[in-house]
Design a protein around this motif. Structure first.
Motif, PDB file in Angstrom:
ATOM      1  N   VAL A 246       0.833  -1.204   0.000  1.00  0.00           N
ATOM      2  CA  VAL A 246       0.000   0.000   0.000  1.00  0.00           C
ATOM      3  C   VAL A 246       0.869   1.257   0.000  1.00  0.00           C
ATOM      4  O   VAL A 246       0.576   2.234  -0.705  1.00  0.00           O
ATOM      5  CB  VAL A 246      -0.956  -0.009   1.211  1.00  0.00           C
ATOM      6  N   LEU A 247       1.943   1.239   0.773  1.00  0.00           N
ATOM      7  CA  LEU A 247       2.865   2.382   0.798  1.00  0.00           C
ATOM      8  C   LEU A 247       3.472   2.622  -0.583  1.00  0.00           C
ATOM      9  O   LEU A 247       3.573   3.772  -1.038  1.00  0.00           O
ATOM     10  CB  LEU A 247       3.971   2.141   1.830  1.00  0.00           C
ATOM     11  N   ALA A 248       3.869   1.545  -1.250  1.00  0.00           N
ATOM     12  CA  ALA A 248       4.433   1.682  -2.588  1.00  0.00           C
ATOM     13  C   ALA A 248       3.382   2.181  -3.573  1.00  0.00           C
ATOM     14  O   ALA A 248       3.669   3.030  -4.440  1.00  0.00           O
ATOM     15  CB  ALA A 248       5.007   0.343  -3.051  1.00  0.00           C
ATOM     16  N   LEU A 249       2.164   1.673  -3.450  1.00  0.00           N
ATOM     17  CA  LEU A 249       1.068   2.112  -4.308  1.00  0.00           C
ATOM     18  C   LEU A 249       0.799   3.595  -4.131  1.00  0.00           C
ATOM     19  O   LEU A 249       0.686   4.347  -5.112  1.00  0.00           O
ATOM     20  CB  LEU A 249      -0.191   1.314  -3.974  1.00  0.00           C
ATOM     21  N   ALA A 250       0.686   4.036  -2.877  1.00  0.00           N
ATOM     22  CA  ALA A 250       0.397   5.437  -2.598  1.00  0.00           C
ATOM     23  C   ALA A 250       1.506   6.341  -3.110  1.00  0.00           C
ATOM     24  O   ALA A 250       1.244   7.410  -3.682  1.00  0.00           O
ATOM     25  CB  ALA A 250       0.197   5.643  -1.105  1.00  0.00           C
ATOM     26  N   ALA A 251       2.759   5.922  -2.941  1.00  0.00           N
ATOM     27  CA  ALA A 251       3.883   6.728  -3.416  1.00  0.00           C
ATOM     28  C   ALA A 251       3.837   6.869  -4.935  1.00  0.00           C
ATOM     29  O   ALA A 251       4.051   7.958  -5.485  1.00  0.00           O
ATOM     30  CB  ALA A 251       5.200   6.099  -2.979  1.00  0.00           C
ATOM     31  N   GLY A 252       3.515   5.774  -5.621  1.00  0.00           N
ATOM     32  CA  GLY A 252       3.437   5.815  -7.076  1.00  0.00           C
ATOM     33  C   GLY A 252       2.292   6.661  -7.569  1.00  0.00           C
ATOM     34  O   GLY A 252       2.448   7.459  -8.501  1.00  0.00           O
ATOM     35  N   GLU A 253       1.121   6.535  -6.939  1.00  0.00           N
ATOM     36  CA  GLU A 253      -0.035   7.316  -7.370  1.00  0.00           C
ATOM     37  C   GLU A 253       0.137   8.788  -7.049  1.00  0.00           C
ATOM     38  O   GLU A 253      -0.277   9.651  -7.820  1.00  0.00           O
ATOM     39  CB  GLU A 253      -1.303   6.763  -6.718  1.00  0.00           C
ATOM     40  N   ASP A 254       0.765   9.094  -5.914  1.00  0.00           N
ATOM     41  CA  ASP A 254       1.000  10.494  -5.575  1.00  0.00           C
ATOM     42  C   ASP A 254       1.961  11.131  -6.572  1.00  0.00           C
ATOM     43  O   ASP A 254       1.808  12.294  -6.949  1.00  0.00           O
ATOM     44  CB  ASP A 254       1.572  10.612  -4.153  1.00  0.00           C
ATOM     45  N   ALA A 255       2.960  10.342  -7.010  1.00  0.00           N
ATOM     46  CA  ALA A 255       3.906  10.860  -8.001  1.00  0.00           C
ATOM     47  C   ALA A 255       3.208  11.121  -9.326  1.00  0.00           C
ATOM     48  O   ALA A 255       3.435  12.150  -9.972  1.00  0.00           O
ATOM     49  CB  ALA A 255       5.053   9.870  -8.188  1.00  0.00           C
ATOM     50  N   LEU A 256       2.319  10.204  -9.728  1.00  0.00           N
ATOM     51  CA  LEU A 256       1.568  10.399 -10.961  1.00  0.00           C
ATOM     52  C   LEU A 256       0.649  11.602 -10.862  1.00  0.00           C
ATOM     53  O   LEU A 256       0.485  12.366 -11.820  1.00  0.00           O
ATOM     54  CB  LEU A 256       0.754   9.142 -11.279  1.00  0.00           C
ATOM     55  N   SER A 257       0.035  11.778  -9.672  1.00  0.00           N
ATOM     56  CA  SER A 257      -0.852  12.916  -9.469  1.00  0.00           C
ATOM     57  C   SER A 257      -0.087  14.233  -9.581  1.00  0.00           C
ATOM     58  O   SER A 257      -0.546  15.191 -10.211  1.00  0.00           O
ATOM     59  CB  SER A 257      -1.519  12.813  -8.094  1.00  0.00           C
ATOM     60  N   THR A 258       1.111  14.259  -8.987  1.00  0.00           N
ATOM     61  CA  THR A 258       1.940  15.457  -9.078  1.00  0.00           C
ATOM     62  C   THR A 258       2.332  15.733 -10.516  1.00  0.00           C
ATOM     63  O   THR A 258       2.298  16.879 -10.989  1.00  0.00           O
ATOM     64  CB  THR A 258       3.207  15.285  -8.218  1.00  0.00           C
ATOM     65  N   GLU A 259       2.692  14.655 -11.241  1.00  0.00           N
ATOM     66  CA  GLU A 259       3.075  14.812 -12.643  1.00  0.00           C
ATOM     67  C   GLU A 259       1.917  15.341 -13.477  1.00  0.00           C
ATOM     68  O   GLU A 259       2.089  16.205 -14.341  1.00  0.00           O
ATOM     69  CB  GLU A 259       3.543  13.462 -13.195  1.00  0.00           C
ATOM     70  N   SER A 260       0.711  14.840 -13.187  1.00  0.00           N
ATOM     71  CA  SER A 260      -0.468  15.293 -13.927  1.00  0.00           C
ATOM     72  C   SER A 260      -0.741  16.764 -13.671  1.00  0.00           C
ATOM     73  O   SER A 260      -1.064  17.531 -14.586  1.00  0.00           O
ATOM     74  CB  SER A 260      -1.689  14.454 -13.537  1.00  0.00           C
ATOM     75  N   ARG A 261      -0.611  17.186 -12.384  1.00  0.00           N
ATOM     76  CA  ARG A 261      -0.836  18.602 -12.061  1.00  0.00           C
ATOM     77  C   ARG A 261       0.199  19.489 -12.745  1.00  0.00           C
ATOM     78  O   ARG A 261      -0.139  20.559 -13.256  1.00  0.00           O
ATOM     79  CB  ARG A 261      -0.792  18.798 -10.541  1.00  0.00           C
ATOM     80  N   GLU A 262       1.453  19.022 -12.751  1.00  0.00           N
ATOM     81  CA  GLU A 262       2.508  19.805 -13.397  1.00  0.00           C
ATOM     82  C   GLU A 262       2.264  19.892 -14.905  1.00  0.00           C
ATOM     83  O   GLU A 262       2.474  20.945 -15.519  1.00  0.00           O
ATOM     84  CB  GLU A 262       3.870  19.179 -13.106  1.00  0.00           C
ATOM     85  N   HIS A 263       1.812  18.777 -15.487  1.00  0.00           N
ATOM     86  CA  HIS A 263       1.517  18.782 -16.917  1.00  0.00           C
ATOM     87  C   HIS A 263       0.381  19.748 -17.232  1.00  0.00           C
ATOM     88  O   HIS A 263       0.435  20.500 -18.205  1.00  0.00           O
ATOM     89  CB  HIS A 263       1.169  17.377 -17.379  1.00  0.00           C
ATOM     90  N   ALA A 264      -0.646  19.724 -16.375  1.00  0.00           N
ATOM     91  CA  ALA A 264      -1.782  20.612 -16.586  1.00  0.00           C
ATOM     92  C   ALA A 264      -1.352  22.073 -16.470  1.00  0.00           C
ATOM     93  O   ALA A 264      -1.795  22.931 -17.249  1.00  0.00           O
ATOM     94  CB  ALA A 264      -2.883  20.287 -15.563  1.00  0.00           C
ATOM     95  N   SER A 265      -0.485  22.372 -15.500  1.00  0.00           N
ATOM     96  CA  SER A 265      -0.013  23.739 -15.326  1.00  0.00           C
ATOM     97  C   SER A 265       0.793  24.193 -16.533  1.00  0.00           C
ATOM     98  O   SER A 265       0.654  25.318 -17.013  1.00  0.00           O
ATOM     99  CB  SER A 265       0.861  23.837 -14.058  1.00  0.00           C
ATOM    100  N   ALA A 266       1.627  23.284 -17.061  1.00  0.00           N
ATOM    101  CA  ALA A 266       2.438  23.623 -18.226  1.00  0.00           C
ATOM    102  C   ALA A 266       1.554  23.864 -19.465  1.00  0.00           C
ATOM    103  O   ALA A 266       1.795  24.771 -20.246  1.00  0.00           O
ATOM    104  CB  ALA A 266       3.431  22.481 -18.508  1.00  0.00           C
ATOM    105  N   THR A 267       0.509  23.032 -19.576  1.00  0.00           N
ATOM    106  CA  THR A 267      -0.415  23.204 -20.698  1.00  0.00           C
ATOM    107  C   THR A 267      -1.124  24.535 -20.616  1.00  0.00           C
ATOM    108  O   THR A 267      -1.295  25.247 -21.614  1.00  0.00           O
ATOM    109  CB  THR A 267      -1.450  22.063 -20.700  1.00  0.00           C
ATOM    110  N   ASP A 268      -1.566  24.908 -19.389  1.00  0.00           N
ATOM    111  CA  ASP A 268      -2.233  26.196 -19.195  1.00  0.00           C
ATOM    112  C   ASP A 268      -1.303  27.347 -19.553  1.00  0.00           C
ATOM    113  O   ASP A 268      -1.701  28.338 -20.175  1.00  0.00           O
ATOM    114  CB  ASP A 268      -2.696  26.331 -17.741  1.00  0.00           C
ATOM    115  N   ALA A 269      -0.027  27.225 -19.122  1.00  0.00           N
ATOM    116  CA  ALA A 269       0.936  28.290 -19.381  1.00  0.00           C
ATOM    117  C   ALA A 269       1.173  28.460 -20.890  1.00  0.00           C
ATOM    118  O   ALA A 269       1.271  29.575 -21.405  1.00  0.00           O
ATOM    119  CB  ALA A 269       2.259  27.970 -18.686  1.00  0.00           C
ATOM    120  N   THR A 270       1.251  27.318 -21.597  1.00  0.00           N
ATOM    121  CA  THR A 270       1.449  27.364 -23.055  1.00  0.00           C
ATOM    122  C   THR A 270       0.254  28.007 -23.745  1.00  0.00           C
ATOM    123  O   THR A 270       0.390  28.797 -24.676  1.00  0.00           O
ATOM    124  CB  THR A 270       1.659  25.943 -23.600  1.00  0.00           C
TER     125      THR A 270
END
Length: 272
Positions: A246-270
Motif C-alpha cells: 500500500v505504501l508503494a502504491l500510494a507513493a506511485g499514485e502520488d507521483a503520478l498525481s503530481t506529474e499530472s498537475r505539473e503537466h496541466a499547469s504547463a499546458t495552461d501556461a502554453t
C-alpha cells in the motif's frame, strides 16, 4: 493523505478485519492513519474497543455538525478512529432530502488532509447506497476484499463492475485494487480461486494474501488489532507485507498525481 476504501458485495469476507489490521500495520510503519467506520453495525469501532455513547461520531461529521478533529478517537495500535453508530442508517434515510449527500465525507476529509498520511474507510457490506457512495467519492483507491471461498469470484466480479462504472462517473476517479483474504492453502478451492483472481485482476491484485487465522477471528472480540494482541502472529506478517504494498502504491499514485498537475499547469501556461 491517501484514502483507501475497503469494499465488498457481501459480509463475511474479512473486510473489517482487513481494514482494522491494515490501519494498524500502516501505523506500525510510522504512518499517521485514520480509520473511518462507515458501517452502521460499527464493527470496526467495536474491533478497536470503542463504545460510543454521547460522544460525536461519523454521522455528526456527515451532517456537518462537528469536524473530523472533534469526532476522532485514539484507538489501540496508534490508529485514530472516526467511529460509527447505528445512526448511520438514519443518515442513509435522510439522503433523499439532502443536496449532494454523497459528497459529505470528501468535504470533511479534505479539511484534515494534512493531519493524516492515510485514511482507511471500512465500507458497509454493499457497493450501493449513500454511505458507499461517500466512500468511493472520497477514495483515491478502492480495494475490493475477496475471500478465498466458494462463489467468491462471482461476487467479486459483480462488485468490480459496479466500482468501474462508478469510477467512470467521477471527475476524480479512484483506482481499483483487490486483495485476497481468508486463504487456506490446504483447500483446493482456495488455491483455484486465488489463481482465478490473479488471472482476472492481474497487476491490480495485491501480491499479499491474508491467510486464514483463528487468531484473527479472536482478536476482533478483544478490542485491539492483532499487532497489539499477538505481535508474533503470522497474521502480523501478512498485514506488514500488505502495508508495504500500500505504501508503494500510494507513493506511485502520488507521483503520478503530481506529474499530472505539473503537466496541466504547463499546458495552461502554453495556452496563455
Amino acid at each position: 493523505m491517501h484514502v483507501l476504501a475497503l469494499v465488498n458485495q457481501k459480509g463475511g469476507c474479512g473486510k473489517t478485519t482487513t481494514a482494522v489490521n491494515l490501519a494498524a500495520a500502516l501505523s506500525a510503519a510510522g504512518e499517521r492513519v485514520l480509520l473511518v467506520d462507515l458501517d452502521p453495525q460499527a464493527h470496526a469501532t467495536l474491533a478497536l474497543g470503542c463504545a460510543i455513547e454521547d460522544e460525536p461520531s461519523l454521522v455528526d461529521v456527515l451532517r456537518e455538525r462537528v469536524t473530523v478533529r472533534e469526532a476522532v478517537q485514539t484507538g489501540p495500535g496508534g490508529v485514530w478512529l472516526l467511529p460509527a453508530t447505528s445512526a448511520l442508517a438514519e443518515f442513509e434515510e435522510e439522503a433523499a432530502r439532502s443536496i449532494a449527500p454523497e459528497r459529505a465525507l470528501r468535504r470533511a476529509l479534505s479539511v484534515s488532509r494534512l493531519a493524516y498520511d492515510f485514511a482507511v474507510l471500512d465500507c458497509p457490506p454493499r457497493t450501493d447506497g449513500v454511505l458507499a457512495a461517500n466512500a468511493l467519492r472520497a477514495a483515491d483507491t478502492a480495494v475490493l476484499v475477496v475471500e478465498s471461498g466458494t462463489f467468491a469470484l462471482q461476487g467479486a466480479l459483480r462488485a468490480l463492475e459496479v466500482l468501474e462504472r462508478t469510477a467512470e462517473t467521477l471527475e476524480l476517479p479512484f483506482t481499483v485494487r483487490a486483495v485476497g483474504t481468508m486463504f487456506d492453502r490446504r483447500l483446493r478451492i482456495a488455491r483455484e480461486i486465488l489463481v482465478a483472481l490473479q488471472a482476472r485482476f492481474g497487476a491490480a491484485l495485491f501480491d499479499t494474501t491474508i491467510r486464514e487465522s483463528v487468531r484473527l477471528r479472536e482478536v476482533a472480540a478483544l478490542g485491539a488489532p492483532v499487532q497489539v494482541i499477538d505481535p508474533r502472529s503470522r497474521s502480523v506478517e501478512d498485514f506488514r507485507s500488505l502495508a508495504a504494498e500500500v505504501l508503494a502504491l500510494a507513493a506511485g499514485e502520488d507521483a503520478l498525481s503530481t506529474e499530472s498537475r505539473e503537466h496541466a499547469s504547463a499546458t495552461d501556461a502554453t495556452a496563455r
